[in-house]
Design a protein around this motif. Structure first.
Motif, mmCIF file in Angstrom:
data_model
loop_
_atom_site.group_PDB
_atom_site.id
_atom_site.type_symbol
_atom_site.label_atom_id
_atom_site.label_comp_id
_atom_site.label_asym_id
_atom_site.label_seq_id
_atom_site.Cartn_x
_atom_site.Cartn_y
_atom_site.Cartn_z
ATOM 1 N N ILE A 182 -5.301 22.688 49.114
ATOM 2 C CA ILE A 182 -6.795 22.483 48.438
ATOM 3 C C ILE A 182 -6.882 23.228 47.289
ATOM 4 O O ILE A 182 -7.405 22.738 46.182
ATOM 5 C CB ILE A 182 -7.828 22.680 49.493
ATOM 6 C CG1 ILE A 182 -7.993 21.823 50.839
ATOM 7 C CG2 ILE A 182 -9.268 22.880 48.581
ATOM 8 C CD1 ILE A 182 -8.441 22.175 51.853
ATOM 9 N N ASN A 183 -6.598 24.606 47.320
ATOM 10 C CA ASN A 183 -6.718 25.287 46.062
ATOM 11 C C ASN A 183 -5.780 24.795 44.816
ATOM 12 O O ASN A 183 -6.270 24.941 43.614
ATOM 13 C CB ASN A 183 -6.083 26.596 46.330
ATOM 14 C CG ASN A 183 -7.159 27.522 47.444
ATOM 15 O OD1 ASN A 183 -8.226 27.160 47.723
ATOM 16 N ND2 ASN A 183 -6.555 28.566 47.851
ATOM 17 N N ASN A 184 -4.784 24.277 45.131
ATOM 18 C CA ASN A 184 -3.817 23.721 44.005
ATOM 19 C C ASN A 184 -4.550 22.235 43.729
ATOM 20 O O ASN A 184 -4.423 22.159 42.318
ATOM 21 C CB ASN A 184 -2.598 23.431 44.850
ATOM 22 C CG ASN A 184 -1.550 23.077 43.682
ATOM 23 O OD1 ASN A 184 -1.565 23.786 42.695
ATOM 24 N ND2 ASN A 184 -0.674 22.059 43.981
ATOM 25 N N ILE A 185 -5.113 21.756 44.444
ATOM 26 C CA ILE A 185 -5.703 20.439 43.892
ATOM 27 C C ILE A 185 -6.933 20.893 42.867
ATOM 28 O O ILE A 185 -6.901 20.262 41.860
ATOM 29 C CB ILE A 185 -6.223 19.535 44.985
ATOM 30 C CG1 ILE A 185 -5.218 19.101 45.744
ATOM 31 C CG2 ILE A 185 -7.106 18.341 44.630
ATOM 32 C CD1 ILE A 185 -5.512 18.592 47.366
ATOM 33 N N VAL A 186 -7.703 21.745 43.450
ATOM 34 C CA VAL A 186 -8.794 22.394 42.513
ATOM 35 C C VAL A 186 -8.487 22.967 41.065
ATOM 36 O O VAL A 186 -8.891 22.629 40.102
ATOM 37 C CB VAL A 186 -9.769 23.255 43.323
ATOM 38 C CG1 VAL A 186 -10.635 24.075 42.355
ATOM 39 C CG2 VAL A 186 -9.988 22.511 44.418
ATOM 40 N N ARG A 187 -7.260 23.657 41.404
ATOM 41 C CA ARG A 187 -6.746 24.448 39.952
ATOM 42 C C ARG A 187 -6.272 23.206 39.123
ATOM 43 O O ARG A 187 -6.562 23.340 37.788
ATOM 44 C CB ARG A 187 -5.605 25.337 40.425
ATOM 45 C CG ARG A 187 -5.918 26.586 40.697
ATOM 46 C CD ARG A 187 -4.755 27.601 40.821
ATOM 47 N NE ARG A 187 -3.676 27.189 41.633
ATOM 48 C CZ ARG A 187 -3.326 27.527 42.938
ATOM 49 N NH1 ARG A 187 -4.304 28.429 43.519
ATOM 50 N NH2 ARG A 187 -2.537 26.960 43.554
ATOM 51 N N SER A 188 -5.685 22.300 39.739
ATOM 52 C CA SER A 188 -5.027 21.140 39.099
ATOM 53 C C SER A 188 -5.967 20.563 37.990
ATOM 54 O O SER A 188 -5.988 20.095 37.137
ATOM 55 C CB SER A 188 -4.216 20.166 39.796
ATOM 56 O OG SER A 188 -3.892 19.041 39.487
ATOM 57 N N ARG A 189 -7.210 20.307 38.884
ATOM 58 C CA ARG A 189 -8.310 19.541 38.436
ATOM 59 C C ARG A 189 -9.133 20.334 37.216
ATOM 60 O O ARG A 189 -9.404 19.887 36.183
ATOM 61 C CB ARG A 189 -9.489 19.160 39.566
ATOM 62 C CG ARG A 189 -10.564 18.360 39.138
ATOM 63 C CD ARG A 189 -10.721 16.993 39.036
ATOM 64 N NE ARG A 189 -9.752 16.074 39.753
ATOM 65 C CZ ARG A 189 -10.014 14.734 40.239
ATOM 66 N NH1 ARG A 189 -11.080 14.458 39.845
ATOM 67 N NH2 ARG A 189 -8.999 14.104 40.873
ATOM 68 N N LYS A 190 -8.981 21.409 37.485
ATOM 69 C CA LYS A 190 -9.594 22.635 36.362
ATOM 70 C C LYS A 190 -9.076 22.579 35.271
ATOM 71 O O LYS A 190 -9.342 22.542 33.960
ATOM 72 C CB LYS A 190 -9.795 23.741 36.900
ATOM 73 C CG LYS A 190 -10.953 23.998 37.787
ATOM 74 C CD LYS A 190 -11.148 25.799 38.387
ATOM 75 C CE LYS A 190 -12.547 25.706 38.916
ATOM 76 N NZ LYS A 190 -12.113 26.771 39.904
ATOM 77 N N ARG A 191 -7.570 22.336 35.486
ATOM 78 C CA ARG A 191 -6.581 22.301 34.156
ATOM 79 C C ARG A 191 -6.855 20.902 33.547
ATOM 80 O O ARG A 191 -6.240 20.759 32.416
ATOM 81 C CB ARG A 191 -5.249 22.435 34.606
ATOM 82 C CG ARG A 191 -4.675 23.779 34.801
ATOM 83 C CD ARG A 191 -3.211 23.915 34.639
ATOM 84 N NE ARG A 191 -2.637 22.766 35.301
ATOM 85 C CZ ARG A 191 -2.194 22.999 36.701
ATOM 86 N NH1 ARG A 191 -2.471 24.127 37.365
ATOM 87 N NH2 ARG A 191 -1.644 21.888 37.207
ATOM 88 N N GLY A 192 -7.543 20.081 33.996
ATOM 89 C CA GLY A 192 -7.914 18.735 33.298
ATOM 90 C C GLY A 192 -6.939 17.626 33.934
ATOM 91 O O GLY A 192 -6.958 16.375 33.553
ATOM 92 N N LYS A 193 -6.325 17.849 34.890
ATOM 93 C CA LYS A 193 -5.598 16.650 35.711
ATOM 94 C C LYS A 193 -6.652 15.954 36.473
ATOM 95 O O LYS A 193 -7.239 16.431 37.367
ATOM 96 C CB LYS A 193 -4.428 17.479 36.678
ATOM 97 C CG LYS A 193 -3.540 16.447 37.378
ATOM 98 C CD LYS A 193 -2.132 16.368 36.765
ATOM 99 C CE LYS A 193 -1.399 15.075 37.018
ATOM 100 N NZ LYS A 193 -0.210 15.125 36.788
ATOM 101 N N THR A 194 -6.294 14.450 36.363
ATOM 102 C CA THR A 194 -7.582 13.786 37.000
ATOM 103 C C THR A 194 -7.234 13.195 38.072
ATOM 104 O O THR A 194 -8.067 12.675 38.939
ATOM 105 C CB THR A 194 -7.903 12.723 36.035
ATOM 106 O OG1 THR A 194 -6.808 11.863 35.736
ATOM 107 C CG2 THR A 194 -8.515 13.249 34.467
ATOM 108 N N HIS A 195 -5.849 13.437 38.582
ATOM 109 C CA HIS A 195 -5.419 12.859 39.896
ATOM 110 C C HIS A 195 -4.499 13.616 40.479
ATOM 111 O O HIS A 195 -3.784 14.445 39.613
ATOM 112 C CB HIS A 195 -4.912 11.182 39.773
ATOM 113 C CG HIS A 195 -3.820 10.908 38.815
ATOM 114 N ND1 HIS A 195 -3.864 11.326 37.492
ATOM 115 C CD2 HIS A 195 -2.690 10.634 39.188
ATOM 116 C CE1 HIS A 195 -2.505 10.859 37.077
ATOM 117 N NE2 HIS A 195 -1.993 10.587 38.115
#
Ligand code: ADP
Ligand code: F6P
Length: 372
Positions: free
Chosen positions: A207-220
């Motif tokens: 879950i942390n990885n998904i959130v981190r990834s979203r914060k970096r601008g990854k949309t999916h």
């Protein structure tokens, strides 16, 4: 052909796999060209017990090399695990003049082949399973086709996942082994790959990885999850609840087992089929055909089983399958993997470590200086 082997049987057993037909075709044509008759055995070991045999000739295997499934049919015949039933099976083979058998299947099927060999019917095994979970053999018939099918499906899922800014969990087959998940996860550029051999069930980290990834601008976000871990639907619900990101689970299921075999599966299956017939002709029994560094060769089945056993051991032992591999649950765009080490190691070869292309390869070299 050795004098005593006048007729061989061929059967497919366990889960079907694309390329099994190419192997059947090669067995039939090679045997016939060697002056040996061939009987097709319907539905695996069940066909022996039910005395379902068909005489095969050149024509009976025409126009099948491109077909998925198996023209002989397959089945799971649990009673064949019983010694009395195996003895009865060997008697039936003798009654029908079947001197030897080529068994196309996975390691369960190999055990049946071992039991028949020990009861006087020489058997040779050809690895046929999409799971690639046979030790000491880097390739099994159907694995390549299944991976290409999965790769295509995940590409499609990525299209819609991207349009909707979602997270998608794609569950792929493989029984207890993560080979399909690992290779397709890499080929599809999955943000996370969950392997039964490696996953630590730390969902919070995921879950942390998904959130981190979203914060970096990854949309999916695409997660390839092996069926050995499973529970993709409930996992999706938990991820959505924790992140607020719409999450969907897709379980690819049996579509992975069908379809026309790839070029590799057709060619290797053909080579293996012919090789198996040659082994029986040389009077060999209880051996398995393998592919090793592009070469078709064979192993004593007993050796194979002594070397195995990643999948029969407890999770802690299994996790060593991809040891030294860095992270398998891959942080976006940043990963290193050791591919193919387990089987080589089981064969006593020095493991090869491959680092797959990634955006942060230098970073990982620093983290894992022992990896080349
Ligand atoms: P796979 O060959 O793909 O591993 P299974 O494990 O389902 O598939 O095995 C296929 C068949 O092989 C079984 O249904 C049974 O007929 C036979 N088989 C499996 N295990 C044994 C065993 N221990 N002894 C004898 N026959 C076996
Ligand atoms: O062994 C091939 C395989 O497709 C596995 O990946 C999967 O776990 C199993 O067979 C499914 O078996 P069935 O077709 O009996 O549902």
């Amino acid at each position: 052909m050795s004098k005593e082997i006048k007729t061989i049987g061929v059967l497919t057993s366990g889960g079907d796999a694309p390329g099994m037909n190419a192997a059947i075709r090669a067995v039939v044509r090679k045997a016939i060209s060697n002056g040996v008759a061939v009987k097709g055995i319907k539905k695996g070991y069940m066909g022996i017990l039910n005395e379902e045999f068909i005489d095969m000739d050149q024509k009976s295997v025409a126009d099948i090399i491109q077909k998925g499934g198996t023209i002989l049919g397959t089945a799971r015949c649990l009673e064949f695990k019983e010694p009395d039933v195996q003895k009865y099976g060997a008697e039936i083979c003798r009654k029908h003049g079947i001197d030897a058998i080529v068994v196309i299947g996975g390691d369960g099927s190999y055990r049946g082949a071992r039991d028949l060999s020990e009861r006087g019917i020489p058997c040779v095994g050809i690895p046929g399973t999409i799971d690639n979970d046979i030790a000491c053999c880097d390739y099994t018939i159907g694995y390549d086709t299944a991976m290409n099918t999965v790769m295509d499906m995940v590409d499609r899922i990525r299209d819609t996942t991207e349009s909707h800014d979602r997270c998608s969990i794609v569950e792929v087959m493989g029984r207890n082994a993560g080979y399909i998940a690992l290779w397709t996860g890499v080929a599809n550029g999955a943000e996370d790959i969950l392997l039964p051999e490696k996953y630590d069930y730390n969902e919070q980290e995921l879950i942390n990885n998904i959130v981190r990834s979203r914060k970096r601008g990854k949309t999916h976000h695409i997660i390839v999850n092996a069926e050995g871990i499973g529970h993709s639907t409930s996992m999706a619900k938990r991820i959505e609840a924790a992140t607020g990101i719409e999450t969907r689970a897709t379980i690819l299921g049996h579509l992975q087992r069908g379809g026309s075999p790839t070029c590799k599966d057709r060619v290797y299956a053909s080579l293996m089929g012919a090789y198996a017939v040659d082994l029986l002709a040389k009077g060999e029994s209880n051996r398995v055909v393998i592919e090793d560094d592009g070469k078709i060769t064979d192993l004593d089945r007993q050796v194979k089983f002594e070397l195995v056993p990643a999948y029969y051991e407890p999770y802690e032992r299994r996790s060593s399958l991809y040891e030294d591999s860095g992270r398998i649950r891959i942080p976006s765009g940043c990963f290193s993997l050791a591919f193919g080490i387990s089987k080589k190691r089981q064969q006593g070869k020095i493991p090869d470590v491959y680092i797959l292309g990634c955006q942060c390869i230098e970073h990982h070299r620093q983290l894992h200086p022992h990896l080349r």
